[in-house]
Design a protein around this motif. Structure first.
Motif, PDB file in Angstrom:
ATOM      1  N   GLN A 140       0.850  -1.184   0.000  1.00  0.00           N
ATOM      2  CA  GLN A 140       0.000   0.000   0.000  1.00  0.00           C
ATOM      3  C   GLN A 140       0.885   1.234   0.000  1.00  0.00           C
ATOM      4  N   PRO A 141       0.873   2.010  -1.088  1.00  0.00           N
ATOM      5  CA  PRO A 141       1.710   3.208  -1.145  1.00  0.00           C
ATOM      6  C   PRO A 141       1.216   4.268  -0.178  1.00  0.00           C
ATOM      7  N   THR A 142       2.139   5.075   0.326  1.00  0.00           N
ATOM      8  CA  THR A 142       1.763   6.207   1.162  1.00  0.00           C
ATOM      9  C   THR A 142       1.536   7.414   0.267  1.00  0.00           C
ATOM     10  N   LEU A 143       0.976   8.478   0.815  1.00  0.00           N
ATOM     11  CA  LEU A 143       0.757   9.696   0.029  1.00  0.00           C
ATOM     12  C   LEU A 143       2.079  10.256  -0.478  1.00  0.00           C
ATOM     13  N   GLU A 144       3.160  10.050   0.304  1.00  0.00           N
ATOM     14  CA  GLU A 144       4.468  10.550  -0.112  1.00  0.00           C
ATOM     15  C   GLU A 144       4.974   9.786  -1.333  1.00  0.00           C
ATOM     16  N   ASP A 145       4.612   8.481  -1.415  1.00  0.00           N
ATOM     17  CA  ASP A 145       5.063   7.653  -2.528  1.00  0.00           C
ATOM     18  C   ASP A 145       4.220   7.875  -3.777  1.00  0.00           C
ATOM     19  N   TYR A 146       3.016   8.364  -3.588  1.00  0.00           N
ATOM     20  CA  TYR A 146       2.038   8.364  -4.674  1.00  0.00           C
ATOM     21  C   TYR A 146       2.225   9.547  -5.604  1.00  0.00           C
ATOM     22  N   HIS A 147       1.329   9.690  -6.584  1.00  0.00           N
ATOM     23  CA  HIS A 147       1.561  10.637  -7.672  1.00  0.00           C
ATOM     24  C   HIS A 147       1.302  12.102  -7.316  1.00  0.00           C
ATOM     25  N   LYS A 148       0.821  12.408  -6.096  1.00  0.00           N
ATOM     26  CA  LYS A 148       0.528  13.802  -5.769  1.00  0.00           C
ATOM     27  C   LYS A 148       1.783  14.674  -5.841  1.00  0.00           C
ATOM     28  N   LYS A 149       2.921  14.114  -5.459  1.00  0.00           N
ATOM     29  CA  LYS A 149       4.154  14.900  -5.489  1.00  0.00           C
ATOM     30  C   LYS A 149       4.557  15.235  -6.926  1.00  0.00           C
ATOM     31  N   ASP A 150       4.174  14.375  -7.886  1.00  0.00           N
ATOM     32  CA  ASP A 150       4.508  14.621  -9.284  1.00  0.00           C
ATOM     33  C   ASP A 150       3.478  15.508  -9.977  1.00  0.00           C
ATOM     34  N   PHE A 151       2.230  15.463  -9.497  1.00  0.00           N
ATOM     35  CA  PHE A 151       1.153  16.237 -10.102  1.00  0.00           C
ATOM     36  C   PHE A 151       0.453  17.049  -9.006  1.00  0.00           C
ATOM     37  N   PRO A 152       1.080  18.140  -8.540  1.00  0.00           N
ATOM     38  CA  PRO A 152       0.581  18.891  -7.379  1.00  0.00           C
ATOM     39  C   PRO A 152      -0.776  19.550  -7.596  1.00  0.00           C
ATOM     40  N   ASN A 153      -1.218  19.691  -8.842  1.00  0.00           N
ATOM     41  CA  ASN A 153      -2.510  20.330  -9.097  1.00  0.00           C
ATOM     42  C   ASN A 153      -3.693  19.393  -8.871  1.00  0.00           C
ATOM     43  N   LEU A 154      -3.404  18.108  -8.678  1.00  0.00           N
ATOM     44  CA  LEU A 154      -4.479  17.146  -8.482  1.00  0.00           C
ATOM     45  C   LEU A 154      -4.957  17.168  -7.032  1.00  0.00           C
ATOM     46  N   HIS A 155      -6.223  16.739  -6.849  1.00  0.00           N
ATOM     47  CA  HIS A 155      -6.739  16.577  -5.491  1.00  0.00           C
ATOM     48  C   HIS A 155      -5.997  15.432  -4.808  1.00  0.00           C
ATOM     49  N   GLU A 156      -6.117  15.355  -3.506  1.00  0.00           N
ATOM     50  CA  GLU A 156      -5.473  14.275  -2.753  1.00  0.00           C
ATOM     51  C   GLU A 156      -5.995  12.926  -3.240  1.00  0.00           C
ATOM     52  N   PRO A 157      -5.108  12.039  -3.675  1.00  0.00           N
ATOM     53  CA  PRO A 157      -5.562  10.783  -4.260  1.00  0.00           C
ATOM     54  C   PRO A 157      -5.941   9.741  -3.209  1.00  0.00           C
ATOM     55  N   LEU A 158      -6.721   8.771  -3.636  1.00  0.00           N
ATOM     56  CA  LEU A 158      -6.974   7.601  -2.815  1.00  0.00           C
ATOM     57  C   LEU A 158      -5.718   6.746  -2.831  1.00  0.00           C
ATOM     58  N   THR A 159      -5.486   5.995  -1.787  1.00  0.00           N
ATOM     59  CA  THR A 159      -4.314   5.113  -1.752  1.00  0.00           C
ATOM     60  C   THR A 159      -4.803   3.663  -1.701  1.00  0.00           C
TER      61      THR A 159
ATOM     62  N   ARG B   9       5.151   9.670 -23.956  1.00  0.00           N
ATOM     63  CA  ARG B   9       3.903  10.061 -24.614  1.00  0.00           C
ATOM     64  C   ARG B   9       2.698   9.426 -23.929  1.00  0.00           C
ATOM     65  N   PHE B  10       2.803   8.131 -23.614  1.00  0.00           N
ATOM     66  CA  PHE B  10       1.695   7.443 -22.944  1.00  0.00           C
ATOM     67  C   PHE B  10       1.490   8.020 -21.549  1.00  0.00           C
ATOM     68  N   THR B  11       2.596   8.387 -20.880  1.00  0.00           N
ATOM     69  CA  THR B  11       2.498   9.021 -19.561  1.00  0.00           C
ATOM     70  C   THR B  11       1.727  10.335 -19.649  1.00  0.00           C
ATOM     71  N   ARG B  12       2.029  11.141 -20.665  1.00  0.00           N
ATOM     72  CA  ARG B  12       1.316  12.411 -20.855  1.00  0.00           C
ATOM     73  C   ARG B  12      -0.167  12.175 -21.103  1.00  0.00           C
ATOM     74  N   ASP B  13      -0.487  11.181 -21.921  1.00  0.00           N
ATOM     75  CA  ASP B  13      -1.890  10.881 -22.209  1.00  0.00           C
ATOM     76  C   ASP B  13      -2.624  10.443 -20.943  1.00  0.00           C
ATOM     77  N   LEU B  14      -1.953   9.615 -20.138  1.00  0.00           N
ATOM     78  CA  LEU B  14      -2.550   9.165 -18.882  1.00  0.00           C
ATOM     79  C   LEU B  14      -2.747  10.336 -17.916  1.00  0.00           C
ATOM     80  N   THR B  15      -1.757  11.233 -17.867  1.00  0.00           N
ATOM     81  CA  THR B  15      -1.850  12.403 -16.989  1.00  0.00           C
ATOM     82  C   THR B  15      -2.997  13.307 -17.406  1.00  0.00           C
TER      83      THR B  15
END
Length: 305
Positions: free
Chosen positions: A174-193, A273-279
């Protein structure tokens, strides 16, 4: 003595052919599964259409087009594999420029002419569990029961010649919030883990992983005991098949398919490119979430007045 040299066009054509395996990433949400179906959008149909359009293949039989596995409708992938032979040098980004954004080639590898992607050395599936009432210790306990070689006849919808399969490993994390994508995409809401359940094995039966996940959840919430799991595996001959309901396909990802002696070369541009599309799609989903969240809050305010 006179020697006669025979010329066989089909052999000459084969000598000009090169066989290539491609690793496919796709978001399964808008596909009716991988396998071709009449009048339905599928991953396989998209791939064949665009490979033909770009003159990589023509006749499927002559090109020996093969697939590693057929994922269900809604299931995603970072590692499904196809292979075919062609006289044309395979250019990953040429194919990706033609393909829609929700399906992309991520890597390629040269393979021998007899290569069949169905016969893999290892497959990895990941299921994401979005619940906050699951006992992690019990999930790990269930994982230990499933590891090894068992008769999985209770974990498939289809009668097959053999239902014996080997689970090489199962990892719960189970990833922590620190491990998850919020640090890479700060404009997103707090994600579910979510809890990740990664399952490794040479091959799997139809619906096997999703039925296994139902059992994992039932044990983790106290609905089923470990002893019952042992009874579901290796049932006595002639016993009626257990009715295990599958969990949703939307949270299942085919992460990888590996082969002995085959080394895939990932294309950096294709992966970016796939990463950008997913983002982009993730940001869109977050906006939809925010709209619904706002409407819910407004309805609560209205009821309060």
């Amino acid at each position: 003595m006179i020697f006669t040299i025979a010329f066989y066009p089909e052999i000459n054509n084969i000598s000009n052919m090169k066989r290539t395996a491609l690793k496919i990433g796709y978001i399964g949400t808008n596909f009716h599964g991988f396998q071709r179906q009449p009048d339905l959008r599928t991953v396989e149909e998209e791939l064949i259409y665009h490979l033909r359009k770009l003159d990589y293949i023509d006749d499927l039989k002559k090109s020996r087009f093969r697939i590693a596995g057929r994922t269900d409708a809604g299931v995603h992938s970072l590692g499904n594999v196809i292979s075919f032979q062609s006289e044309k040098e395979v250019r990953v980004n040429e194919i990706n420029n033609s393909l829609p954004d929700d399906i992309q080639i991520l890597a390629k590898a040269p393979v021998r002419f007899g290569f069949k992607p169905r016969y893999a050395e290892m497959r990895q599936y990941r299921y994401l569990l979005f619940r906050d009432d699951l006992d992690i210790d019990k999930l790990n306990e269930v994982a230990e029961v499933f590891k090894g070689t068992h008769n999985f006849t209770n974990f498939t919808k289809r009668f097959q010649k053999t239902t014996t399969r080997t689970i090489a490993d199962i990892k719960i994390s189970q990833p922590t919030l620190e491990d998850y994508h919020k640090k890479d995409f700060p404009n997103l809401h707090e994600p579910l883990t979510p809890i990740f359940v990664d399952i490794y094995g040479e091959s799997f039966l139809w619906n096997m992983v999703r039925k296994m996940m139902r059992v994992f959840v039932d044990v983790a919430i106290g609905k089923m005991e470990i002893e019952e799991v042992n009874k579901l595996l290796n049932p006595p001959e002639g016993a009626p098949r257990a009715n295990i309901k599958v969990l949703e396909p939307d949270y299942l990802i085919l992460m990888n398919v590996e082969y002995d002696g085959v080394k895939f070369q990932y294309d950096q541009y294709a992966c970016e490119r796939f990463t950008r599309d997913l983002t982009d799609s993730l940001c869109d989903l977050q906006k939809k979430y925010a709209i619904r969240e706002s409407m819910i809050k407004s309805l609560k305010d209205l009821k309060g007045n």
